[in-house]
Design a protein around this motif. Structure first.
Motif, mmCIF file in Angstrom:
data_model
loop_
_atom_site.group_PDB
_atom_site.id
_atom_site.type_symbol
_atom_site.label_atom_id
_atom_site.label_comp_id
_atom_site.label_asym_id
_atom_site.label_seq_id
_atom_site.Cartn_x
_atom_site.Cartn_y
_atom_site.Cartn_z
ATOM 1 N N SER A 94 47.155 -0.801 -34.389
ATOM 2 C CA SER A 94 48.417 -1.056 -34.196
ATOM 3 C C SER A 94 49.345 -0.646 -35.430
ATOM 4 C CB SER A 94 48.231 -2.303 -35.397
ATOM 5 O OG SER A 94 47.553 -3.885 -34.328
ATOM 6 N N LEU A 95 50.992 -0.424 -35.183
ATOM 7 C CA LEU A 95 51.127 1.168 -36.117
ATOM 8 C C LEU A 95 52.609 -0.452 -36.899
ATOM 9 C CD1 LEU A 95 52.456 3.965 -33.740
ATOM 10 C CD2 LEU A 95 50.795 3.467 -35.277
ATOM 11 N N THR A 96 53.228 0.281 -37.200
ATOM 12 C CA THR A 96 53.573 -1.149 -38.448
ATOM 13 C C THR A 96 55.543 -0.210 -38.364
ATOM 14 O OG1 THR A 96 52.822 -0.620 -40.300
ATOM 15 C CG2 THR A 96 54.848 -1.949 -41.113
ATOM 16 N N VAL A 97 55.996 -1.784 -37.890
ATOM 17 C CA VAL A 97 57.220 -1.717 -37.708
ATOM 18 C C VAL A 97 58.282 -1.841 -38.311
ATOM 19 C CG1 VAL A 97 59.266 -2.589 -35.800
ATOM 20 C CG2 VAL A 97 56.270 -2.075 -35.255
ATOM 21 N N ALA A 98 59.112 -1.263 -38.807
ATOM 22 C CA ALA A 98 59.647 -0.728 -40.295
ATOM 23 C C ALA A 98 61.471 -1.913 -40.173
ATOM 24 C CB ALA A 98 60.297 0.014 -41.010
ATOM 25 N N SER A 99 61.590 -0.975 -38.622
ATOM 26 C CA SER A 99 62.826 -2.505 -38.774
ATOM 27 C C SER A 99 62.885 -2.398 -36.673
ATOM 28 C CB SER A 99 64.526 -1.661 -38.831
ATOM 29 O OG SER A 99 64.274 -0.095 -38.675
ATOM 30 N N ARG A 100 63.835 -3.392 -36.179
ATOM 31 C CA ARG A 100 64.132 -3.320 -34.653
ATOM 32 C C ARG A 100 65.770 -3.867 -34.888
ATOM 33 N NH1 ARG A 100 59.650 -6.265 -35.910
ATOM 34 N NH2 ARG A 100 57.595 -6.552 -34.624
ATOM 35 N N SER A 101 66.694 -3.211 -33.443
ATOM 36 C CA SER A 101 67.677 -2.777 -33.528
ATOM 37 C C SER A 101 67.502 -3.633 -32.214
ATOM 38 C CB SER A 101 68.258 -1.593 -33.556
ATOM 39 O OG SER A 101 69.525 -1.996 -33.090
ATOM 40 N N HIS A 102 68.324 -4.665 -32.061
ATOM 41 C CA HIS A 102 68.648 -5.864 -30.645
ATOM 42 C C HIS A 102 69.173 -4.456 -29.736
ATOM 43 C CE1 HIS A 102 68.716 -8.428 -27.387
ATOM 44 N NE2 HIS A 102 70.357 -8.755 -27.696
ATOM 45 N N SER A 103 71.101 -4.667 -30.391
ATOM 46 C CA SER A 103 72.010 -3.438 -30.006
ATOM 47 C C SER A 103 71.701 -1.951 -29.521
ATOM 48 C CB SER A 103 73.548 -3.470 -31.474
ATOM 49 O OG SER A 103 72.629 -2.847 -32.179
ATOM 50 N N GLU A 104 71.357 -1.888 -30.138
ATOM 51 C CA GLU A 104 70.718 -0.386 -29.843
ATOM 52 C C GLU A 104 69.187 -0.492 -29.229
ATOM 53 O OE1 GLU A 104 70.324 2.520 -33.074
ATOM 54 O OE2 GLU A 104 72.281 1.180 -33.618
ATOM 55 N N LYS A 105 68.329 -1.332 -28.875
ATOM 56 C CA LYS A 105 67.290 -1.667 -28.272
ATOM 57 C C LYS A 105 66.538 -0.111 -28.589
ATOM 58 C CE LYS A 105 66.970 -3.373 -24.178
ATOM 59 N NZ LYS A 105 66.959 -3.498 -22.908
ATOM 60 N N THR A 106 66.234 -0.525 -30.237
ATOM 61 C CA THR A 106 65.365 0.701 -30.941
ATOM 62 C C THR A 106 64.090 -0.020 -31.759
ATOM 63 O OG1 THR A 106 66.428 0.833 -32.268
ATOM 64 C CG2 THR A 106 66.673 2.415 -30.579
ATOM 65 N N ILE A 107 63.169 0.150 -31.739
ATOM 66 C CA ILE A 107 62.768 -0.626 -33.301
ATOM 67 C C ILE A 107 62.676 1.348 -33.569
ATOM 68 C CG2 ILE A 107 60.978 -1.912 -31.856
ATOM 69 C CD1 ILE A 107 58.852 0.235 -31.923
ATOM 70 N N THR A 108 62.008 1.022 -35.465
ATOM 71 C CA THR A 108 61.445 2.335 -35.689
ATOM 72 C C THR A 108 60.513 2.055 -37.034
ATOM 73 O OG1 THR A 108 64.411 2.531 -36.772
ATOM 74 C CG2 THR A 108 63.036 3.187 -37.884
ATOM 75 N N LEU A 109 59.888 3.237 -36.457
ATOM 76 C CA LEU A 109 57.851 2.868 -37.088
ATOM 77 C C LEU A 109 57.818 2.871 -38.912
ATOM 78 C CD1 LEU A 109 55.895 4.456 -34.631
ATOM 79 C CD2 LEU A 109 56.710 2.001 -34.855
ATOM 80 N N ASP A 110 57.438 2.964 -39.854
ATOM 81 C CA ASP A 110 57.787 3.217 -41.030
ATOM 82 C C ASP A 110 57.319 4.363 -41.309
ATOM 83 O OD1 ASP A 110 54.820 2.792 -40.763
ATOM 84 O OD2 ASP A 110 54.660 1.727 -43.011
ATOM 85 N N ALA A 111 56.312 5.252 -40.124
ATOM 86 C CA ALA A 111 55.821 6.724 -40.459
ATOM 87 C C ALA A 111 55.671 7.788 -39.305
ATOM 88 C CB ALA A 111 54.781 6.711 -41.305
#
Length: 131
Positions: free
Chosen positions: A41-58
Motif C-alpha cells: 500500500s502506498l500513502t496517498v497525500a492528496s486526491r483531486s476530483h476536478s483533475e481526476k488525479t491522486i498524488t502520492l507522498d513520495a
C-alpha cells in the motif's frame, strides 16, 4: 481492460497519477506499489476530483508497477423511503455502487493483490466495519 484500476509501469519518478476510470467518491481511490513479488500500500497525500488525479507522498521509484485502484464502500449509500420521490441521482448512485463493487470483486479475483484489510482501511480513512 480493467474497469476498476490502472497500472503504471513508466513515470514512476512522478508523484501524481491520473484516475481514468469512474468512481463515486475520489476518496475511494488508492494506490499500490508492486516490486515484482508483492503489492504494498502506498500513502496517498492528496486526491483531486476536478483533475481526476491522486498524488502520492513520495515517488514510487523503487517499484516496477504502480496500481491506482478503486475500492468502493460497501455500506449502503442510498436509503430509499416509502412515499418519497425517486431522484435520478439517488438511482444512479445506488446502481453505480452495486456495479462498481461487482467490478472490483471480479477483477481482484484474477490478481495476486493481497492487501491487509486493516492497512487498506487505515490508508483510505475507511471504517473497518464497512468490510
Amino acid at each position: 481492460m480493467p474497469q476498476s484500476y490502472i497500472e503504471y509501469t513508466s513515470g514512476l519518478t512522478e508523484t501524481t497519477f491520473s484516475v481514468p476510470f469512474k468512481y463515486i467518491s475520489i476518496n475511494d481511490i488508492n494506490a499500490l506499489g508492486y516490486d515484482g513479488t508483492t503489492y504494498v500500500s502506498l500513502t496517498v497525500a492528496s486526491r483531486s476530483h476536478s483533475e481526476k488525479t491522486i498524488t502520492l507522498d513520495a515517488a514510487p521509484s523503487t517499484y516496477t508497477t504502480v496500481r491506482v485502484y478503486r475500492a468502493t464502500a460497501t455500506t449502503q449509500l442510498v436509503d430509499f423511503q416509502n412515499g418519497s420521490r425517486l431522484s435520478e441521482a439517488d438511482l444512479d448512485t445506488a446502481y453505480q455502487q452495486g456495479l462498481f463493487v461487482a467490478q472490483e470483486v471480479s477483477e481482484d479475483a484474477n490478481t495476486k493483490q493481497y492487501v491487509n484489510l486493516a492497512e487498506a482501511a487505515l490508508l483510505s480513512n475507511t471504517n473497518l466495519s464497512e468490510f
